[in-house]
Design a protein around this motif. Structure first.
Motif, short mmCIF file in Angstrom:
data_model
loop_
_atom_site.label_atom_id
_atom_site.label_comp_id
_atom_site.label_asym_id
_atom_site.label_seq_id
_atom_site.Cartn_x
_atom_site.Cartn_y
_atom_site.Cartn_z
N ARG A 8 33.93 18.53 -21.68
CA ARG A 8 33.46 17.14 -21.64
C ARG A 8 34.07 16.39 -20.46
NH1 ARG A 8 34.87 16.93 -27.15
NH2 ARG A 8 35.79 14.86 -27.01
N LEU A 11 32.69 17.66 -17.20
CA LEU A 11 31.39 17.05 -16.89
C LEU A 11 31.57 15.63 -16.38
CD1 LEU A 11 28.64 17.85 -19.54
CD2 LEU A 11 28.61 18.28 -17.09
N THR A 12 32.51 14.91 -16.98
CA THR A 12 32.80 13.55 -16.52
C THR A 12 33.19 13.56 -15.05
OG1 THR A 12 33.53 12.90 -18.73
CG2 THR A 12 34.28 11.54 -16.88
N ILE A 15 30.12 14.39 -12.87
CA ILE A 15 29.17 13.28 -12.80
C ILE A 15 29.67 12.22 -11.82
CG2 ILE A 15 28.16 11.36 -14.11
CD1 ILE A 15 28.10 13.29 -16.55
N ALA A 76 24.64 21.34 -15.79
CA ALA A 76 25.66 21.20 -16.83
C ALA A 76 26.14 22.58 -17.27
CB ALA A 76 25.11 20.42 -18.01
N ILE A 80 29.97 23.89 -17.75
CA ILE A 80 30.43 24.31 -19.08
C ILE A 80 30.87 25.77 -19.07
CG2 ILE A 80 29.72 24.70 -21.47
CD1 ILE A 80 30.15 21.77 -20.82
N ILE A 87 28.30 30.82 -22.54
CA ILE A 87 27.59 30.03 -23.55
C ILE A 87 27.08 30.98 -24.63
CG2 ILE A 87 25.56 28.61 -23.99
CD1 ILE A 87 25.94 27.64 -21.02
N ILE A 111 20.64 26.54 -26.53
CA ILE A 111 21.68 25.77 -25.85
C ILE A 111 21.56 25.97 -24.34
CG2 ILE A 111 24.16 25.48 -25.54
CD1 ILE A 111 24.53 26.55 -28.41
N LYS A 112 21.38 27.22 -23.94
CA LYS A 112 21.21 27.51 -22.53
C LYS A 112 20.03 26.73 -21.95
CE LYS A 112 20.85 31.88 -21.66
NZ LYS A 112 21.10 31.89 -20.22
N VAL A 114 18.92 23.91 -22.69
CA VAL A 114 19.28 22.52 -22.41
C VAL A 114 20.25 22.45 -21.24
CG1 VAL A 114 20.39 20.46 -23.33
CG2 VAL A 114 18.93 21.84 -24.81
N LEU A 115 21.33 23.20 -21.32
CA LEU A 115 22.39 23.07 -20.31
C LEU A 115 21.94 23.48 -18.92
CD1 LEU A 115 25.55 24.34 -22.26
CD2 LEU A 115 25.01 22.01 -21.58
N THR A 118 19.62 20.81 -17.15
CA THR A 118 20.13 19.45 -16.93
C THR A 118 21.05 19.50 -15.72
OG1 THR A 118 20.08 19.04 -19.31
CG2 THR A 118 21.41 17.55 -17.96
N LEU A 123 22.23 13.67 -14.87
CA LEU A 123 23.31 13.03 -15.61
C LEU A 123 23.83 11.80 -14.87
CD1 LEU A 123 25.12 16.28 -16.73
CD2 LEU A 123 24.03 14.62 -18.23
#
Lengths: 139, 139
Positions: A8, A11-12, A15, A76, A80, A87, A111-112, A114-115, A118, A123
DNA sequence: CTAATGCCTACCAAAATACTACGGATTTTT
DNA sequence: AAAAATCCGTAGTATTTTGGTAGGCATTAG
């Protein structure tokens, strides 16, 4: 079943770097203060991101970090995977019996999906929106 | 980012009960032996499943557990939620900033989509297949 | 020279995970 | 009645992960 602070906060960081892309390096101090996080902890998270070649560092005063590619080319999932590992909802999917194996694979692929679709660009641009409207929170 | 043995073994238990549905109780000993797991550990996992009303116990010799509903009415999501807690990639999605919040929600919904649309009947029937063919394992 | 940064190693407290140990309660079979 | 098979409950515990903190060296702009 959780993404930890590593992923998390990672990613912050990414971004923030995406928002400043093309405008010189951004220091971890800036990012830590803007997001109320420990600078020292972020240092530990960005090390793997640098080793993985996702960011480049510029040392010394007024240094910091910059993305090694345009925000639209980094996903993303890239972030991750570096910070949380592969993943997958379970270790050793192959060892499971067929029914559960298929279930884990469907979850993993969901999940893959989505990640990996993106990007940091997505983001970063949505980060500047105001509040979201009308999203249902159900469990 | 992982489903722990609680959820995995819990599903194993429930799949076994689904296979024996309508044929009287199945003991944990039987399930533990068939799957090479610790009976004592399974006891701890089935307690919450019983409290949640997913299984019913029959004590004494030749006792065991039975599903409280037909296998087609119980989903993997029901089981995972009891043993792993709410399905969500992060705690406190609401507290995240919009961009990440949307990302977590998309991941959550993707996982929910799989788990809530996979029943014990699905899992039990596929458990009797042989090997799977041609599934790609990529990360 | 000095301040601002990145870089590196080590340490650590708390929580979660994955069990084990032990004993008791209940029911069926003999 | 006794024995065996099962469920039930509490407690302890080793290992790993998480989420940091501490301290200091290396590099560079001004």
């Amino acid at each position: 079943m959780k993404i930890s602070t590593k992923g998390r906060y990672g990613l912050t960081i990414m971004i923030e770097l995406a928002k400043n892309y093309g405008e010189g390096p951004t220091s971890l101090k800036t990012i830590a203060q803007a997001n109320d996080l420990s600078e020292h902890y972020l240092e530990q998270l960005i090390a793997p991101l640098r080793n993985a070649g996702l960011v480049k560092s510029i040392r010394g005063a007024y240094g910091g970090y910059i993305l090694t590619d345009v925000p639209s080319k980094i996903t993303a999932g890239d972030v991750i995977r570096v910070l949380e590992g592969p993943i997958t909802p379970v270790e050793g999917i192959e060892d499971e019996e067929p029914a559960k194996r298929e279930l884990w694979i469907r979850i993993r692929d969901a999940i893959k999906g989505v990640l990996d679709n993106t990007t940091l660009e997505d983001l970063a641009s949505h980060s500047e929106d105001g509040e979201m409207e009308g999203y249902m929170f159900y469990i």
